[in-house]
Motif scaffolding. Sequence first.
Motif, PDB file in Angstrom:
ATOM      1  N   ILE A 167       0.841  -1.206   0.000  1.00 32.53           N
ATOM      2  CA  ILE A 167       0.000   0.000   0.000  1.00 32.53           C
ATOM      3  C   ILE A 167       0.869   1.245   0.000  1.00 32.53           C
ATOM      4  N   LEU A 168       1.940   1.237   0.772  1.00 32.50           N
ATOM      5  CA  LEU A 168       2.827   2.401   0.841  1.00 32.50           C
ATOM      6  C   LEU A 168       3.397   2.744  -0.530  1.00 32.50           C
ATOM      7  N   PHE A 169       3.927   1.757  -1.239  1.00 35.50           N
ATOM      8  CA  PHE A 169       4.542   2.037  -2.535  1.00 35.50           C
ATOM      9  C   PHE A 169       3.493   2.373  -3.596  1.00 35.50           C
ATOM     10  N   CYS A 170       2.304   1.812  -3.491  1.00 40.04           N
ATOM     11  CA  CYS A 170       1.213   2.237  -4.385  1.00 40.04           C
ATOM     12  C   CYS A 170       0.903   3.713  -4.165  1.00 40.04           C
ATOM     13  N   ASN A 171       0.858   4.115  -2.897  1.00 41.77           N
ATOM     14  CA  ASN A 171       0.577   5.516  -2.579  1.00 41.77           C
ATOM     15  C   ASN A 171       1.694   6.441  -3.062  1.00 41.77           C
ATOM     16  N   LEU A 172       2.938   6.020  -2.860  1.00 40.67           N
ATOM     17  CA  LEU A 172       4.074   6.873  -3.231  1.00 40.67           C
ATOM     18  C   LEU A 172       4.196   7.029  -4.749  1.00 40.67           C
ATOM     19  N   TRP A 173       3.911   5.964  -5.503  1.00 37.27           N
ATOM     20  CA  TRP A 173       3.964   6.083  -6.960  1.00 37.27           C
ATOM     21  C   TRP A 173       2.921   7.079  -7.467  1.00 37.27           C
ATOM     22  N   GLY A 174       1.837   7.256  -6.728  1.00 34.95           N
ATOM     23  CA  GLY A 174       0.826   8.223  -7.139  1.00 34.95           C
ATOM     24  C   GLY A 174       1.255   9.662  -6.956  1.00 34.95           C
ATOM     25  N   ILE A 175       2.248   9.903  -6.111  1.00 33.55           N
ATOM     26  CA  ILE A 175       2.741  11.271  -5.899  1.00 33.55           C
ATOM     27  C   ILE A 175       3.750  11.660  -6.968  1.00 33.55           C
ATOM     28  N   VAL A 176       4.395  10.678  -7.567  1.00 27.17           N
ATOM     29  CA  VAL A 176       5.402  10.943  -8.599  1.00 27.17           C
ATOM     30  C   VAL A 176       4.728  11.595  -9.815  1.00 27.17           C
ATOM     31  N   PRO A 177       5.319  12.647 -10.393  1.00 28.18           N
ATOM     32  CA  PRO A 177       4.736  13.255 -11.607  1.00 28.18           C
ATOM     33  C   PRO A 177       4.516  12.206 -12.703  1.00 28.18           C
ATOM     34  N   TRP A 178       3.376  12.334 -13.388  1.00 32.22           N
ATOM     35  CA  TRP A 178       2.942  11.387 -14.430  1.00 32.22           C
ATOM     36  C   TRP A 178       2.621   9.999 -13.865  1.00 32.22           C
ATOM     37  N   GLY A 179       2.567   9.888 -12.549  1.00 30.10           N
ATOM     38  CA  GLY A 179       2.244   8.611 -11.937  1.00 30.10           C
ATOM     39  C   GLY A 179       0.740   8.444 -11.759  1.00 30.10           C
ATOM     40  N   ALA A 180       0.345   7.308 -11.217  1.00 31.28           N
ATOM     41  CA  ALA A 180      -1.062   7.017 -10.955  1.00 31.28           C
ATOM     42  C   ALA A 180      -1.158   6.283  -9.627  1.00 31.28           C
ATOM     43  N   THR A 181      -2.189   6.591  -8.867  1.00 30.13           N
ATOM     44  CA  THR A 181      -2.383   5.985  -7.554  1.00 30.13           C
ATOM     45  C   THR A 181      -3.316   4.799  -7.676  1.00 30.13           C
ATOM     46  N   ALA A 182      -2.760   3.591  -7.623  1.00 26.78           N
ATOM     47  CA  ALA A 182      -3.587   2.394  -7.741  1.00 26.78           C
ATOM     48  C   ALA A 182      -4.558   2.268  -6.579  1.00 26.78           C
ATOM     49  N   THR A 183      -4.160   2.777  -5.397  1.00 26.71           N
ATOM     50  CA  THR A 183      -5.045   2.706  -4.233  1.00 26.71           C
ATOM     51  C   THR A 183      -6.167   3.745  -4.310  1.00 26.71           C
ATOM     52  N   ALA A 289       1.924  22.765  -0.526  1.00 26.31           N
ATOM     53  CA  ALA A 289       1.710  22.333   0.855  1.00 26.31           C
ATOM     54  C   ALA A 289       0.873  21.047   0.904  1.00 26.31           C
ATOM     55  N   ILE A 290      -0.173  20.974   0.076  1.00 28.13           N
ATOM     56  CA  ILE A 290      -1.021  19.782   0.060  1.00 28.13           C
ATOM     57  C   ILE A 290      -0.234  18.584  -0.467  1.00 28.13           C
ATOM     58  N   ASN A 291       0.657  18.830  -1.427  1.00 28.35           N
ATOM     59  CA  ASN A 291       1.466  17.729  -1.965  1.00 28.35           C
ATOM     60  C   ASN A 291       2.413  17.177  -0.903  1.00 28.35           C
ATOM     61  N   VAL A 292       2.967  18.062  -0.089  1.00 22.86           N
ATOM     62  CA  VAL A 292       3.813  17.605   1.019  1.00 22.86           C
ATOM     63  C   VAL A 292       2.968  16.802   2.015  1.00 22.86           C
ATOM     64  N   LEU A 293       1.752  17.299   2.265  1.00 22.90           N
ATOM     65  CA  LEU A 293       0.845  16.567   3.146  1.00 22.90           C
ATOM     66  C   LEU A 293       0.503  15.190   2.572  1.00 22.90           C
ATOM     67  N   GLU A 294       0.392  15.108   1.248  1.00 22.28           N
ATOM     68  CA  GLU A 294       0.101  13.833   0.596  1.00 22.28           C
ATOM     69  C   GLU A 294       1.197  12.806   0.880  1.00 22.28           C
ATOM     70  N   LEU A 295       2.441  13.282   0.974  1.00 21.99           N
ATOM     71  CA  LEU A 295       3.546  12.373   1.293  1.00 21.99           C
ATOM     72  C   LEU A 295       3.340  11.764   2.677  1.00 21.99           C
ATOM     73  N   PHE A 296       2.922  12.593   3.616  1.00 21.36           N
ATOM     74  CA  PHE A 296       2.631  12.102   4.962  1.00 21.36           C
ATOM     75  C   PHE A 296       1.436  11.152   4.952  1.00 21.36           C
ATOM     76  N   VAL A 297       0.394  11.508   4.181  1.00 25.78           N
ATOM     77  CA  VAL A 297      -0.810  10.681   4.106  1.00 25.78           C
ATOM     78  C   VAL A 297      -0.500   9.318   3.491  1.00 25.78           C
ATOM     79  N   ALA A 298       0.443   9.261   2.548  1.00 24.77           N
ATOM     80  CA  ALA A 298       0.824   7.987   1.933  1.00 24.77           C
ATOM     81  C   ALA A 298       1.308   7.008   2.992  1.00 24.77           C
ATOM     82  N   PHE A 299       2.147   7.477   3.916  1.00 28.26           N
ATOM     83  CA  PHE A 299       2.616   6.624   5.007  1.00 28.26           C
ATOM     84  C   PHE A 299       1.500   6.358   6.011  1.00 28.26           C
TER      85      PHE A 299
END
Length: 321
Positions: A167-183, A289-299
Amino acid sequence: MTRVLRTLTALGAVLALVVAPLAAQAGAAAAEVPAAAAAQRPNEPVDIITPHITDAYELELPGPPPTFVTHVHLPRFAPVQIGGLTVDLSPTKHVVFMLMAALTAIAILVGTARAHAKHTHKAGVPKGFAAGMEGMVLYLRNEVILPNVGHHGNGFVPFLLTLFFFILFCNLWGIVPWGATATGNIAVTATLAIITFFVIEIAGMRANGAGYLNTIFYWNTELPLAMRIPMFLIMTPIEIVGKLTKPFALMIRLFANMTAGHIVVLALIGMIFTFKSMASGAPFLMAVAINVLELFVAFLQAFIFTLLSSVFIGQIREAHH
């Protein structure tokens, strides 16, 4: 129990790869509408949110200006007929990023295990990244999983750690530009919740034996018979609903949190192009700021899913007490 968990995990992975393309059919159709509308009305506003959060049969990769995006179409397979149901097993972008998340987890964790063994053999203690990963794994095992799962809970550690890192790596790949969040795909989170549901129920059967039926049918022997029967009729449906509510909560919580963050970021980015002035700086800073928060939310969401799964397993294993 370990063999059962491994079997369920393997079946779940296959099920996720099968179910995700089904959700892509609706997502691909939704994504084609704004694209077609943009081609017909180039000066009209374009929906940038729906194509990003829905599944599709194409990948978005870095490309030349002005869009900086290149659309790569994934291979399409002939639909498979299963009875009266037509199933499209063609890969989608969420399937691709699920595989990437799985491969990332394997590469990092296997590499960490080898580095840990090498450093421990030479210096007696791990160091660097391996030491950090060891600390994370030991914290999850000793402070989250074992205290909640209960006695003899080591058999559940591999499954729950697999849940966390996948789940963590699915979430993190969604934050990467041009990525997609499978979760952010309800089919993916539903599959994870269903796998966890079966693990919970099988753990209850193994721990309680015939007493497992008491977790479904409310039959309190301490009550007089005149009260026992009405309580059985009232509480048994509630017990059944409670069982189904747990995987439903896991599914919706992960899906909603991962989708909501991307919607907020994309809405703020859209405001930048709407204002077209110095006022665009405010939504830009808010999007960062929300993108940084998304990094925290991924974990955080990976941690919460693992924590609740541990709690549910522990509850049903201790039901006989």
